[in-house]
Design a protein around this motif. Structure first.
Motif, mmCIF file in Angstrom:
data_model
loop_
_atom_site.group_PDB
_atom_site.id
_atom_site.type_symbol
_atom_site.label_atom_id
_atom_site.label_comp_id
_atom_site.label_asym_id
_atom_site.label_seq_id
_atom_site.Cartn_x
_atom_site.Cartn_y
_atom_site.Cartn_z
ATOM 1 N N HIS A 50 40.058 19.840 21.192
ATOM 2 C CA HIS A 50 40.238 20.419 20.214
ATOM 3 C C HIS A 50 38.952 20.389 19.457
ATOM 4 O O HIS A 50 39.250 20.761 18.051
ATOM 5 C CB HIS A 50 40.904 19.754 19.339
ATOM 6 C CG HIS A 50 41.214 17.750 19.010
ATOM 7 N ND1 HIS A 50 40.032 17.437 18.559
ATOM 8 C CD2 HIS A 50 42.275 17.231 19.305
ATOM 9 C CE1 HIS A 50 40.535 16.031 18.611
ATOM 10 N NE2 HIS A 50 41.250 16.108 19.293
ATOM 11 N N GLY A 51 38.455 20.024 19.357
ATOM 12 C CA GLY A 51 36.265 20.256 18.947
ATOM 13 C C GLY A 51 36.662 19.058 17.722
ATOM 14 O O GLY A 51 35.037 18.783 16.986
ATOM 15 N N ILE A 52 37.441 18.008 17.390
ATOM 16 C CA ILE A 52 37.363 17.409 16.281
ATOM 17 C C ILE A 52 36.413 16.234 15.947
ATOM 18 O O ILE A 52 37.022 15.409 17.215
ATOM 19 C CB ILE A 52 38.984 17.724 15.296
ATOM 20 C CG1 ILE A 52 38.834 18.411 15.425
ATOM 21 C CG2 ILE A 52 39.095 16.264 13.891
ATOM 22 C CD1 ILE A 52 40.643 18.990 14.320
ATOM 23 N N GLU A 53 35.240 15.296 15.398
ATOM 24 C CA GLU A 53 35.142 14.361 15.581
ATOM 25 C C GLU A 53 35.608 13.678 14.321
ATOM 26 O O GLU A 53 35.581 13.690 13.679
ATOM 27 C CB GLU A 53 33.568 14.203 16.074
ATOM 28 C CG GLU A 53 33.385 14.802 17.736
ATOM 29 C CD GLU A 53 32.101 15.504 17.399
ATOM 30 O OE1 GLU A 53 30.968 14.747 16.630
ATOM 31 O OE2 GLU A 53 31.734 16.019 18.483
ATOM 32 N N PRO A 54 35.330 12.039 14.807
ATOM 33 C CA PRO A 54 36.007 11.259 13.880
ATOM 34 C C PRO A 54 34.791 11.426 12.674
ATOM 35 O O PRO A 54 34.904 11.628 10.993
ATOM 36 C CB PRO A 54 35.370 9.925 13.901
ATOM 37 C CG PRO A 54 35.593 9.648 15.831
ATOM 38 C CD PRO A 54 35.481 11.312 16.025
ATOM 39 N N ALA A 55 33.686 11.779 12.622
ATOM 40 C CA ALA A 55 32.922 12.443 11.099
ATOM 41 C C ALA A 55 33.255 13.955 10.737
ATOM 42 O O ALA A 55 33.177 13.939 9.744
ATOM 43 C CB ALA A 55 31.246 12.691 12.129
#
Length: 221
Positions: A50-55
């Motif tokens: 999904h391309g979503i990182e914690p930052a």
């Protein structure tokens, strides 16, 4: 039209990390688009998908912060998704976590519609959104980005709708569903939070340098 990205495949164990809604009128013309990242209060899961990182989730609302406004968007409408049962199960689980019961609403699944109306290679659970969209000429979008997935699903619905019977019946049934009243939402923690859209560079497979994430009320419209 609803699409979700989640931290995993189990609605009981995993959480929503991004959500998008595309509203259509009775003629299947767009009425509005809304999207937000969602703080899962834990791991973000498969970033490679999904391309979503914690930052990316800095400043993103928790689900309780968007629950009331989301109900307002869904109220009186048919729930449509590609493999809509998966989207529904995550919504039911997230609302249960904030103490609300999501009502049973009429729904349409564009994956099942693709099978029913004979797209090449169709099986009940085997057609990805990318494959179905490509079959009707919808290309050049970023799969696993909630808003773009919701737009692709809307295109599929518009493509299949002329062959589908009973859409008016579903709309009539949706209008009769009882939804939680405003008083039932007043106790939600962080209610009416700012919706935080995914920045354009935070897409699956995009390695561009991060930039600041804008906050938008009501998502994108």
């Amino acid at each position: 039209m609803v699409d979700l990205e989640a931290s995993g495949s189990s609605s009981r164990r995993h959480r929503v990390v991004e959500l998008a809604v595309v509203l259509l009128d009775r003629d299947l013309e767009p009425q509005g688009e809304f999207t937000t990242l969602v703080d899962p209060q834990g791991p973000v899961g498969p970033t490679h998908i999904h391309g979503i990182e914690p930052a990316h989730l800095a400043g993103a609302p928790r689900f309780g912060g968007i629950a009331g406004r989301l109900l307002g968007l869904l109220r009186g409408r048919v729930l449509v998704g590609h493999n809509v049962g998966c989207d529904r199960s995550f919504l039911v689980a997230e609302y249960a976590r904030v103490g609300l019961r999501l009502p049973v609403v009429p729904e349409l699944c564009t994956m099942r519609m693709a099978t029913r109306y004979g797209e090449p290679g169709g099986t009940s659970y085997g057609l990805s959104l990318r494959a179905c969209a490509a079959a009707i000429g919808v290309t050049g979008w970023r799969p696993h980005t909630a808003l773009e997935d919701a737009r692709a699903t809307a295109a599929l619905l518009a493509h299949y709708a002329p062959r589908a019977a009973g859409l008016d019946r579903l709309l009539t049934a949706a209008a009769a569903v009882r939804w939680p009243e405003p008083a039932e939402l007043s106790g939600l923690s962080g209610a009416d939070a700012l919706w935080t859209a995914r920045p354009a560079w935070a897409a699956p497979g995009n390695d561009s340098a991060p930039r600041s994430v804008p906050d938008v009320r009501n998502g994108l419209a």
